[in-house]
Design a protein around this motif. Structure first.
Motif, short mmCIF file in Angstrom:
data_model
loop_
_atom_site.label_atom_id
_atom_site.label_comp_id
_atom_site.label_asym_id
_atom_site.label_seq_id
_atom_site.Cartn_x
_atom_site.Cartn_y
_atom_site.Cartn_z
N LYS A 100 -5.12 -1.36 0.58
CA LYS A 100 -5.49 -0.41 -0.47
C LYS A 100 -6.98 -0.09 -0.37
CE LYS A 100 -1.34 -0.54 -2.25
NZ LYS A 100 -0.45 0.64 -2.21
N SER A 115 -4.83 3.26 5.89
CA SER A 115 -3.54 2.59 6.02
C SER A 115 -2.53 3.48 6.73
CB SER A 115 -3.03 2.20 4.64
OG SER A 115 -2.85 3.35 3.82
N ILE A 116 -2.60 4.78 6.50
CA ILE A 116 -1.68 5.68 7.20
C ILE A 116 -1.96 5.67 8.70
CG2 ILE A 116 -1.07 8.11 7.49
CD1 ILE A 116 -1.49 8.52 4.53
N LEU A 122 1.07 -0.10 5.04
CA LEU A 122 0.99 0.88 3.94
C LEU A 122 1.03 0.21 2.58
CD1 LEU A 122 3.31 3.76 5.22
CD2 LEU A 122 0.83 3.81 4.98
N VAL A 179 -1.75 6.28 -1.41
CA VAL A 179 -1.83 5.84 -0.03
C VAL A 179 -3.07 6.44 0.62
CG1 VAL A 179 -0.65 5.80 2.20
CG2 VAL A 179 0.68 5.68 0.09
N ASN A 180 -3.88 5.61 1.24
CA ASN A 180 -5.13 6.07 1.81
C ASN A 180 -4.98 6.40 3.28
OD1 ASN A 180 -6.06 3.45 3.38
ND2 ASN A 180 -5.33 2.80 1.35
#
Length: 307
Positions: free
Chosen positions: A63, A24-25, A59, A20-21
């Motif tokens: 990507k 996206s968080i 999330l 998870v980058n």
């Protein structure tokens, strides 16, 4: 006991997915906070639920690959292609990131133990293979484990080259052996989407008894060269002495002067007494008188007034 070679070990850089980058968080937290804020304003729980659902979807769908990475995306089991570098979207629960390939140059150590050369000499050879993936799609889809395959090809090719080369070639012409290894390995791996950049032999270890024999041979060669040099020097000295003897034979006084000089050199520092036969002393005396006469004549000529 026969020692069989082991497979070369390499650090795997393959990944079955992307973590998870941070982007996206951040977007997911923004959706959740926005839903919570709307709920606080309208007193409607649906906004919070929508915000949480949107956050989860962000999330799962957003990507990110680094500049040296490529991700393989499958949609319902079918290849959709490679994604990256940077941000990209996938359909949650339908698309799947199965493989992530690192396209940086990698190193694989290769070790062969007790390999016989063409002249039946057992040697241990250590080498390093530098390679990279230039076509990630072919490397992933055509091979189950391309890293292990490259290691196995490098090991078998190194054993083949060592077995077909003489020991002297391995020790003296490593650059040509390196180029030959690189070409042979690249021919086998090019179809897999892998490029071999270089191969370098780090060390060739010989048995102890062979090292001792080679050391004795080198010592004998150095001793032979020293004796040849000494013989050449003695021959040159003999030639010079023969020429000097002819000179002294033509001029007995020069020989007598040489004898006087030798006696003087022997006596000037030690202060020793030298006993000589009467005939030799008389000969030296005449030579001394001759030398004194020559010196006096030279001084008289130098002091004579010029006209």
């Amino acid at each position: 006991m026969i020692s069989y070679p082991t497979l070369p070990s390499s650090v795997s850089r393959r990944s079955n997915g992307l973590p998870v980058n941070s982007v996206s968080i951040a977007l997911a937290l923004g959706c959740i906070l926005a839903g919570g804020g709307l709920q606080a304003l309208t007193f409607n729980l649906a906004f919070s639920i929508i915000g949480v659902v949107l956050g989860v979807l962000v999330l799962l769908s957003l990507k990110m690959c680094n500049s040296w990475q490529r991700a393989l995306v499958l949609r319902a089991g079918k290849i959709q292609g490679l994604r990256g570098p940077g941000l990209f979207l996938i359909i949650p629960f339908v698309d799947q990131v199965t493989e992530v390939v690192d396209q940086r140059i990698r190193t694989v150590p290769v070790h062969t133990r007790q390999t016989l050369t063409r002249d039946t000499t057992p040697v241990d050879v250590d080498a390093v293979v530098f390679w990279m993936v230039h076509d990630p799609l072919r490397a992933i889809t055509e091979l189950d484990d391309y890293e292990g395959s490259v290691s196995m090809v490098a090991l078998t090719t190194l054993r083949e080259v060592v077995s077909s080369s003489d020991l002297a070639v391995l020790l003296e012409d490593r650059r040509r052996i390196d180029d030959q290894l690189r070409d042979l390995i690249e021919v086998k791996t090019r179809e897999w989407g892998v490029t071999v950049q270089a191969v370098e032999i780090r060390d060739v270890q010989l048995p102890d008894n062979l090292q001792d024999a080679m050391s004795r041979q080198a010592q004998a060669e150095r001793e032979r060269a020293a004796r040849v040099t000494l013989a050449s020097a003695e021959r040159a000295v003999a030639v010079e002495l023969a020429a000097a003897a002819k000179t002294y034979e033509a001029s007995p006084i020069a020989l007598q002067i040489l004898q006087i000089n030798r006696v003087f050199e022997m006596n000037k520092n030690r202060g020793t007494t030298i006993l000589m036969p009467t005939t030799m002393a008389d000969a030296m005396g005449s030579a001394t008188a001759f030398a004194a006469a020559v010196q006096a004549a030279t001084q008289t000529d130098s002091e004579a007034p010029s006209v």
